[in-house]
Design an enzyme around this catalytic site. Structure first.
Site, PDB file in Angstrom:
ATOM      1  N   LYS A 116       0.859  -1.027  -0.011  1.00 20.36           N
ATOM      2  CA  LYS A 116      -0.141   0.076   0.142  1.00 20.36           C
ATOM      3  C   LYS A 116       0.633   1.163  -0.120  1.00 20.36           C
ATOM      4  CE  LYS A 116      -4.205  -2.021   2.084  1.00 20.36           C
ATOM      5  NZ  LYS A 116      -4.940  -1.870   3.388  1.00 20.36           N
ATOM      6  N   LYS A 198      -7.987 -12.787  -7.710  1.00 20.49           N
ATOM      7  CA  LYS A 198      -9.390 -12.761  -6.623  1.00 20.49           C
ATOM      8  C   LYS A 198     -10.316 -11.792  -7.114  1.00 20.49           C
ATOM      9  CE  LYS A 198      -9.963 -12.609  -1.848  1.00 20.49           C
ATOM     10  NZ  LYS A 198      -9.187 -12.542  -0.317  1.00 20.49           N
ATOM     11  N   LYS A 201     -13.328  -5.278  -5.094  1.00 25.79           N
ATOM     12  CA  LYS A 201     -14.274  -4.377  -5.158  1.00 25.79           C
ATOM     13  C   LYS A 201     -13.418  -2.927  -5.779  1.00 25.79           C
ATOM     14  CE  LYS A 201     -13.816  -2.953  -0.367  1.00 25.79           C
ATOM     15  NZ  LYS A 201     -14.548  -3.088   0.902  1.00 25.79           N
TER      16      LYS A 201
END
Length: 334
Positions: A116, A198, A201
């Site tokens: 991140k 995978k 969203k």
């Protein structure tokens, strides 16, 4: 006959957008039966959400929505403690204390921080770095036994155990050491457009995921566009037919049919028919959830009542742990 002691189960979800059928079939659906046999706490972790920039009005709206979705999925705020993280100040205080028992080196090794932080460039926020300590505080406040997690969060639970053990060793036994809980393996639902990845969203391609709140027409349209292969045989083969295999797993989750029964039932039929059938099955599974979600979201006063009552329940438990921690640390409890 001796009644087995209930386990304390803790799980948190970020109010960072709509959940997908991957979240639902892979994990969230399993939370409902867990509340029957355990003492469960389910938390909307809005403190975690602000490790990345948020629009305040959107964060507030999504917090209400997340609470409503969890209840629509079957989380009962009378059986479980369903609350919002920022409404229980003990989380923030314990995080600071645990920061003083955490090391820079172990936090910098966290895989999610590495991934991140690349997106934040040179201006990496301290909150993103410190995220795992807040997660440790979330878990340890409630003397948690089991933490339902995906494989990507296992490292954070291990760090939580290390911090708790360090505090216990420095003073005396204070925190229970939690265990990651993988439970009954929910299906690992993959992207409809990239079936080796995978479902997420945050996918840039909206056709890659199906939201729990997508209307039936949108659901069916996304499944019609799902990537398959050049064969026309509906057969489960994860390696050579990942797209079709993913659709079969989704259909199995929605209907309860086994993979063998699905293969037999659609023998001789084309991918077009199968994709529509999967879309219709998923849309029907989501229909009662969406109806209950809309009903709950329309009653803001009730959602706030749930928030307030359950924040008080959570704070009562968390306060007991924090009082012990404060005393052992050397703080004065009045």
């Amino acid at each position: 006959m001796e009644i087995p002691e209930k386990k304390i189960v803790y799980s948190g979800i970020q109010p960072s957008g709509t959940f997908t059928i991957g979240n639902y079939f892979g994990a969230m659906r399993n939370w409902v039966p867990m509340q029957e046999a355990n003492d469960c706490l389910y938390c909307v972790v809005d403190l975690h959400a602000i490790t990345v920039p948020q629009v305040p009005a959107d964060l507030r709206r999504r917090t209400y929505e997340s609470l409503a979705i969890l209840m629509a999925l079957g989380i009962d705020p009378e059986k479980s403690i369903l609350y919002v993280q920022s409404q229980v100040p003990e989380h923030a205080e314990l995080t600071w204390i645990l920061n003083c028992f955490s090391y820079m080196g172990e936090l910098s090794r966290m895989t999610q921080f590495k991934d991140k932080s690349k997106k934040q460039g040179n201006n990496i926020r301290v909150g993103l770095f410190d995220y795992p300590v807040l997660m440790a505080a979330d878990i340890l406040l409630y003397q948690t036994d089991l933490v339902p997690v995906g494989s990507d969060q296992k490292q954070h639970v291990e760090l939580c155990r290390d911090i708790a053990a360090r505090f216990n060793q420095t003073f005396s036994p204070t925190f229970k050491l939690p265990e990651p809980y993988f439970g009954e393996s929910g299906a690992r639902i993959m992207s409809l457009q990239e079936p080796t990845k995978k479902m997420s969203k945050s996918d840039d391609n909206v056709n890659g995921f199906v939201s729990i709140l997508d209307d039936p027409d949108t659901v069916i349209r996304k499944f019609k566009r799902a990537v398959t292969d050049s064969e026309a045989e509906i057969r489960y083969d994860k390696e050579n037919k990942p797209g079709v295999s993913n659709l079969m797993e989704i259909y199995s989750c929605a209907t309860g049919d086994t993979l063998e029964a699905i293969q037999q039932g659609f023998e001789g039929k084309g991918y077009g028919d199968f994709k529509v059938a999967v879309g219709e099955a998923v849309a029907e599974t989501l229909r009662p959830i969406q109806e209950e979600y809309k009903r709950l979201l329309a009653d803001k006063a009730y959602l706030e009542e749930v928030m307030k009552k359950n924040a008080q329940r959570a704070s009562h438990i968390a306060g007991k742990t924090l009082a012990k921690v404060r005393r052992k640390t050397g703080f004065i409890n009045l």
